[in-house]
Design a protein around this motif. Structure first.
Motif, PDB file in Angstrom:
ATOM      1  N   ARG A 142       0.821  -1.221   0.000  1.00  0.00           N
ATOM      2  CA  ARG A 142       0.000   0.000   0.000  1.00  0.00           C
ATOM      3  C   ARG A 142       0.854   1.271   0.000  1.00  0.00           C
ATOM      4  N   LEU A 143       1.856   1.270  -0.865  1.00  0.00           N
ATOM      5  CA  LEU A 143       2.586   2.508  -1.109  1.00  0.00           C
ATOM      6  C   LEU A 143       1.752   3.435  -1.977  1.00  0.00           C
ATOM      7  N   TYR A 144       0.845   2.864  -2.753  1.00  0.00           N
ATOM      8  CA  TYR A 144      -0.175   3.593  -3.499  1.00  0.00           C
ATOM      9  C   TYR A 144      -1.498   2.848  -3.310  1.00  0.00           C
ATOM     10  N   ASP A 145      -2.597   3.529  -3.588  1.00  0.00           N
ATOM     11  CA  ASP A 145      -3.916   2.893  -3.563  1.00  0.00           C
ATOM     12  C   ASP A 145      -4.405   2.660  -4.986  1.00  0.00           C
ATOM     13  N   VAL A 146      -5.181   1.609  -5.158  1.00  0.00           N
ATOM     14  CA  VAL A 146      -5.700   1.267  -6.491  1.00  0.00           C
ATOM     15  C   VAL A 146      -6.786   2.252  -6.909  1.00  0.00           C
ATOM     16  N   ASP A 147      -7.017   2.328  -8.224  1.00  0.00           N
ATOM     17  CA  ASP A 147      -8.143   3.106  -8.752  1.00  0.00           C
ATOM     18  C   ASP A 147      -9.414   2.262  -8.768  1.00  0.00           C
ATOM     19  N   GLU A 148      -9.251   1.017  -9.198  1.00  0.00           N
ATOM     20  CA  GLU A 148     -10.394   0.094  -9.285  1.00  0.00           C
ATOM     21  C   GLU A 148      -9.980  -1.265  -8.734  1.00  0.00           C
ATOM     22  N   GLY A 149     -10.970  -2.031  -8.239  1.00  0.00           N
ATOM     23  CA  GLY A 149     -10.700  -3.347  -7.687  1.00  0.00           C
ATOM     24  C   GLY A 149     -10.085  -3.248  -6.309  1.00  0.00           C
ATOM     25  N   CYS A 150      -9.435  -4.319  -5.867  1.00  0.00           N
ATOM     26  CA  CYS A 150      -8.780  -4.291  -4.558  1.00  0.00           C
ATOM     27  C   CYS A 150      -7.630  -5.282  -4.526  1.00  0.00           C
ATOM     28  N   VAL A 151      -6.674  -4.980  -3.648  1.00  0.00           N
ATOM     29  CA  VAL A 151      -5.538  -5.861  -3.402  1.00  0.00           C
ATOM     30  C   VAL A 151      -5.720  -6.440  -2.007  1.00  0.00           C
ATOM     31  N   LYS A 152      -5.596  -7.763  -1.894  1.00  0.00           N
ATOM     32  CA  LYS A 152      -5.774  -8.428  -0.606  1.00  0.00           C
ATOM     33  C   LYS A 152      -4.486  -9.125  -0.179  1.00  0.00           C
ATOM     34  N   VAL A 153      -4.209  -9.020   1.105  1.00  0.00           N
ATOM     35  CA  VAL A 153      -3.108  -9.772   1.719  1.00  0.00           C
ATOM     36  C   VAL A 153      -3.710 -10.555   2.882  1.00  0.00           C
ATOM     37  N   GLY A 154      -3.462 -11.858   2.904  1.00  0.00           N
ATOM     38  CA  GLY A 154      -4.067 -12.683   3.949  1.00  0.00           C
ATOM     39  C   GLY A 154      -5.576 -12.718   3.860  1.00  0.00           C
ATOM     40  N   GLY A 155      -6.104 -12.525   2.658  1.00  0.00           N
ATOM     41  CA  GLY A 155      -7.547 -12.584   2.444  1.00  0.00           C
ATOM     42  C   GLY A 155      -8.287 -11.308   2.786  1.00  0.00           C
ATOM     43  N   LYS A 156      -7.574 -10.256   3.201  1.00  0.00           N
ATOM     44  CA  LYS A 156      -8.219  -8.998   3.572  1.00  0.00           C
ATOM     45  C   LYS A 156      -7.673  -7.863   2.713  1.00  0.00           C
TER      46      LYS A 156
END
Length: 588
Positions: free
Chosen positions: A382-396
């Motif tokens: 999370r050095l940047y945030d996404v525009d669309e969708g999501c990034v998950k680590v450990g399912g969250k």
């Protein structure tokens, strides 16, 4: 802007109030001294009364002593308040910069931030001190002196009013022209600092390409621009003194001429005329000092705006109100992620990325320059945030975590390896502040760094120069990998972090990872196929899109881009998309 800046006065409010208070008392004493001088002349000297001379003389000495004491106290408090104000400004800017996300940092150049924390803060410090002292002293002196002049002789005081009009007109002309020049001056400081920073940081490249003359010419041009602007501005400011002298001597002549007539007819005493001479100097000097205050404040206005920009900048990324404080495992999921560095610009760096990586898996990432490799891994921590969708680590979703927790569990060794001034141990302990020597040695063994550290005379106490200039590129990379391993992360990202080591060392590092940290998810961005071919799976990126995600063998069969890279490297014996420093490392 003013509210933002004044908030940094904080613990120096008392000094900021006492400085103008003692300045006012200093002015009061100075204004009364010429009045006492007139009494010495009229009631003592001309009347032949030595007793009056002694009494008024002692009173004048007492006033002069009090004026001296008040002036010293005012100067001390003004210096304390202005220096403290500058210290708080620098500290506040530095602390705010530490909270910036990458997107915030992208808005400011390094040279611009350095100029703001040095030159701009110094300008504000000087302006604040002038406001506390001269901006209080000059108007009070001007007003009090004019009152005393009208008290002594209202008709002769009209000479002062005429002088004030002439001097004010000249000063306004000078100020209007100089302030525009000084606004341009501070914009040019960034160019000068950028030239210095770039040259010093890349001095080896400059010398390698014998470009010293070119760099000297570039710096000389920036310095000459500042020189011409300063000469132009200071040339206008230099008019202050001759204009001042012209008006002062004009007033003295007018006072002498008309004062002599008033003394003859008995409407003015010799002592009163002497006092008027003192007051005319006070009035005109106050005007001149006020002009300098206005110039200084105008000069500092540009600096104030630049400082306020940094102080008012708020991080684009923030922790949620109730963040998750535990990361279950090192699994990574990209759910239809799109990303751009300038949100809403329409220029996507990553487009519809849909990936699912299991905890403990080793994933190689390969692709051409600008394909989005670094951008992809930057989203995981999370050095940047996404525009669309999501990034998950450990399912969250990574946006649900406390950022400090997330970044401690996602260790990143960036493309540009940075070591700080200090010992090797100091640098390693950036990964874990309380790491023991044994823990550091174990991390270095995994990163294949221990063997070259042991060859140094001071071993782990070897001093690292600024920027790590006394170690090779490969040594620097291995120290950075060891530093990341000390965090004992759930996810380890190597962003082209073995480009400067030889292939044998690269292979040793990968073997050590497989044996010693099997539960850690490892993402390896590389230019060499040999660095990723043994990974569980390999991700191929092209123009911000996933064009392949499979094992080395399957990609050779099914992915033309990957096959082309392999063939190019095997036939040419070179690397795809050559890194900047690919030489073999050696001890220096």
């Amino acid at each position: 802007m003013i509210k933002t800046l004044l908030a940094q006065v904080r613990q120096y409010k008392k000094a900021s109030l006492l400085a103008p208070l003692f300045t006012g008392l200093e002015v009061l004493m100075e204004v009364l001294i010429p009045f006492v001088t007139a009494s010495i002349i009229d009631k003592g000297i001309e009347a032949g009364d030595l007793g009056q001379v002694y009494r008024y003389g002692l009173l004048m000495l007492l006033m002069a002593f009090l004026s001296l004491c008040f002036g010293v106290l005012a100067g001390r408090y003004a210096a304390s308040a202005s220096s403290g104000f500058a210290c708080n400004l620098r500290d506040a800017m530095y602390q705010n910069v530490q909270t910036f996300s990458f997107s915030n940092i992208d808005k400011f150049s390094t040279a611009g931030l350095v100029t703001r924390m040095t030159t701009d803060v110094t300008n504000l410090q000087n302006a604040y001190q002038m406001i506390l002292r001269i901006a209080v002293r000059s108007p009070l002196m001007l007003i009090c002196s004019m009152i005393m002049c009208f008290f002594i002789s209202a008709r002769l005081s009209l000479i002062f009013l005429a002088a004030i009009v002439v001097l004010s007109a000249a000063l306004v002309y000078i100020m209007l022209h100089t302030t525009r020049i000084f606004n341009e001056v501070f914009r040019r400081y960034d160019d000068l600092n950028a030239s210095v920073q770039e040259n010093v940081s890349a001095i080896r490249v400059v010398k390698a390409f014998v470009r010293e003359d070119h760099e000297n010419t570039k710096f000389q041009k920036a310095a000459d621009n500042l020189y011409r602007l300063f000469v132009k501005a200071e040339g206008l400011l230099a008019l202050n003194n001759p204009v001042m002298m012209f008006v002062v001597y004009g007033c003295i002549l007018a006072l002498s001429w008309f004062g002599a007539h008033f003394i003859v007819v008995g409407s003015l005493t010799t002592g009163e005329l002497t006092s008027l001479f003192s007051y005319v100097m006070s009035v005109l000097m106050s005007l001149m000092m006020l002009s300098m205050v206005f110039v200084m404040i105008t000069m500092s206005a540009a600096s104030a705006r630049r400082i306020a920009e940094v102080l008012n900048e708020r991080p684009d990324l923030a922790d949620p109100d109730q963040p998750d404080t535990e990361i279950p495992d090192g699994s990574i999921d990209f759910d239809h992620v799109s990303f751009s560095y300038k949100h809403g610009s329409g220029e996507k760096t990553l487009r519809d990325i849909d990936l699912h990586i299991k905890a403990g898996e080793t994933v190689g990432i390969i692709g051409g320059t600008g394909s989005g490799k670094s951008s992809l891994v930057n989203l995981i921590s999370r050095l940047y945030d996404v525009d669309e969708g999501c990034v998950k680590v450990g399912g969250k979703d990574v946006r649900s975590y406390d950022m400090e927790l997330l970044r401690n569990q996602v260790a990143v060794v960036l493309q540009k390896n940075v070591l700080f001034t200090g010992t090797i141990l100091d640098n390693l302990r950036w990964g874990k502040e309380d790491a023991t020597l044994e823990e550091c040695q174990e991390a270095c063994r995994l990163a294949c760094a221990d063997e070259f550290i042991q060859r140094f005379p001071d071993k782990y106490d070897t001093w690292i120069e600024q920027g790590g200039t006394n170690v090779s590129g490969g040594q620097k990379q291995r120290l950075c990998i060891a530093r990341a391993l000390l965090k004992k992360p759930k996810i380890l990202i190597l962003d082209d972090s073995t480009s400067a080591v030889d292939t044998a060392t690269d292979a040793s590092i990968r073997r050590a990872f497989a044996q010693s940290i099997p539960g850690t998810t490892k993402l390896i961005i590389a230019q060499r196929i040999s660095s990723v071919q043994d990974a569980d799976r390999i991700l191929v990126l092209d123009n911000g899109r996933v064009c392949g995600f499979d094992t080395h063998e399957n990609l050779l069969k099914t992915n033309p881009i990957y096959r082309e890279i392999c063939e190019a490297q095997s036939s040419a014996g070179g690397d795809f998309d050559q890194p900047g420093d690919s030489g073999k490392d050696g001890a220096q």
